[in-house]
Motif scaffolding. Structure first.
Motif, short mmCIF file in Angstrom:
data_model
loop_
_atom_site.label_atom_id
_atom_site.label_comp_id
_atom_site.label_asym_id
_atom_site.label_seq_id
_atom_site.Cartn_x
_atom_site.Cartn_y
_atom_site.Cartn_z
N VAL A 76 6.68 -30.05 -5.69
CA VAL A 76 7.41 -29.66 -6.90
C VAL A 76 7.36 -28.14 -6.96
O VAL A 76 6.29 -27.54 -7.01
N THR A 77 8.53 -27.53 -6.92
CA THR A 77 8.63 -26.08 -6.86
C THR A 77 9.47 -25.58 -8.03
O THR A 77 10.65 -25.25 -7.89
N ASP A 78 8.85 -25.54 -9.19
CA ASP A 78 9.56 -25.08 -10.37
C ASP A 78 9.75 -23.57 -10.34
O ASP A 78 9.05 -22.84 -9.63
N HIS A 79 10.70 -23.11 -11.14
CA HIS A 79 11.01 -21.68 -11.17
C HIS A 79 9.86 -20.88 -11.78
O HIS A 79 9.53 -21.02 -12.97
N ASN A 80 9.23 -20.07 -10.95
CA ASN A 80 8.23 -19.08 -11.39
C ASN A 80 7.04 -19.68 -12.14
O ASN A 80 6.40 -19.00 -12.95
N THR A 81 6.73 -20.94 -11.88
CA THR A 81 5.59 -21.59 -12.53
C THR A 81 5.12 -22.78 -11.71
O THR A 81 5.91 -23.38 -10.95
N MET A 82 3.82 -23.12 -11.86
CA MET A 82 3.26 -24.28 -11.19
C MET A 82 2.54 -25.20 -12.17
O MET A 82 1.68 -26.00 -11.78
N LEU A 83 2.89 -25.15 -13.43
CA LEU A 83 2.13 -25.85 -14.46
C LEU A 83 2.26 -27.37 -14.39
O LEU A 83 1.49 -28.08 -15.06
N ASN A 84 3.19 -27.89 -13.63
CA ASN A 84 3.29 -29.34 -13.46
C ASN A 84 2.80 -29.80 -12.08
O ASN A 84 2.91 -30.99 -11.74
N ALA A 85 2.24 -28.89 -11.31
CA ALA A 85 1.80 -29.24 -9.96
C ALA A 85 0.63 -30.22 -9.97
O ALA A 85 0.59 -31.18 -9.19
N LYS A 86 -0.34 -30.00 -10.83
CA LYS A 86 -1.55 -30.82 -10.83
C LYS A 86 -1.28 -32.30 -11.07
O LYS A 86 -1.76 -33.15 -10.30
N PRO A 87 -0.55 -32.69 -12.12
CA PRO A 87 -0.31 -34.12 -12.31
C PRO A 87 0.47 -34.76 -11.18
O PRO A 87 0.22 -35.92 -10.83
N VAL A 88 1.40 -34.02 -10.59
CA VAL A 88 2.16 -34.57 -9.47
C VAL A 88 1.25 -34.79 -8.27
O VAL A 88 1.33 -35.81 -7.57
N MET A 89 0.34 -33.86 -8.02
CA MET A 89 -0.61 -34.01 -6.91
C MET A 89 -1.52 -35.21 -7.13
O MET A 89 -1.79 -35.98 -6.20
#
Length: 241
Positions: free
Chosen positions: A40-53
């Motif tokens: 998941v490569t959101d624009h200029n943020t990684m705040l949703n990376a952890k739940p997806v991982m």
């Protein structure tokens, strides 16, 4: 070991991402489509990376910590990291160097943060699709500092790509992997670069669930680990076209 990939997916945290692009929906769609590795490569943020991982582990899908950064030149680049912790330090710097422009949800859409149960736990107020204060070379150096790798995004597109903005691939930046869009005609790219000099990954740039890749794009790696995927993206000419 050949793995099917889609390393460019937007969640509903990106203002241009559909609100149905929640962590569970993304992972479940990737599972249904038979993907082995996603990001998941959101624009200029990684705040949703952890739940997806976390959800990816439950489905045996490897999730690479990633982010799509807009450089000062308005070039989109994909940055991937070996560890979420170092990636989050990188994204904090990126976020702090975005203009202080408030998101207009009616124009751009909401920027939603989720937990692993798809509950909305927050919303980013600063508009995420602006350019950062960092140049292309500065982003590359910063990503490397935090153990990451930079991949020029959708180089075949007529906007926000390194080719459309600069008209060439800077040799001094030593990019070894590039991303192209699904169904791209390589002959169009041959006018600007020798595509055979690069590893090529084909990602969906999905903003809607249905756009996530089928099993059409593959990488050949040692094993199914984040380290092996990062090594593939770093090394030169592992996937000659």
């Amino acid at each position: 070991m050949k793995l099917s990939i889609d390393l460019h997916i937007h969640s509903a945290l990106s203002p241009c991402g559909d609100n149905e692009m929640t962590p569970n929906n993304i992972v479940n769609m990737a599972y249904l489509k038979g993907l082995d590795v996603i990001a998941v490569t959101d624009h200029n943020t990684m705040l949703n990376a952890k739940p997806v991982m976390e959800l990816g582990k439950e489905k045996n899908i490897l999730v690479i910590p990633g982010i799509e950064v807009t450089t000062k030149e308005e070039v989109h680049v994909l940055c991937y990291f070996k560890e979420l912790k170092s990636g989050m330090k990188f994204q904090d710097i990126i976020y702090d160097n975005l203009p202080n422009v408030k998101n207009n949800t009616e124009v751009f859409g909401k920027q939603l943060i989720f937990n692993k149960k798809d509950k909305v736990i927050g919303e980013v107020n600063k508009l995420l699709i602006n350019s950062t204060n960092f140049s292309l070379s500065e982003i590359r150096d910063l990503a490397i500092k935090y153990g990451g790798v930079v991949v020029p995004a959708h180089i075949d597109k007529k906007a926000y790509s390194i080719i459309s903005v600069l008209g060439f691939m800077p040799d001094n930046l030593k990019f070894n992997t590039v991303e192209i869009s699904v169904n791209q005609d390589y002959s169009l790219l041959d006018k600007f670069i020798d595509i055979g000099n690069y590893n090529v990954i084909v990602n969906s740039d999905a903003h809607y669930l249905g756009d996530i890749n089928e099993r059409i794009s593959f990488i050949d790696v040692k094993d199914k680990t984040i380290g092996s995927v990062i090594s593939y993206l770093v090394k030169k000419r592992r996937n000659k076209v």
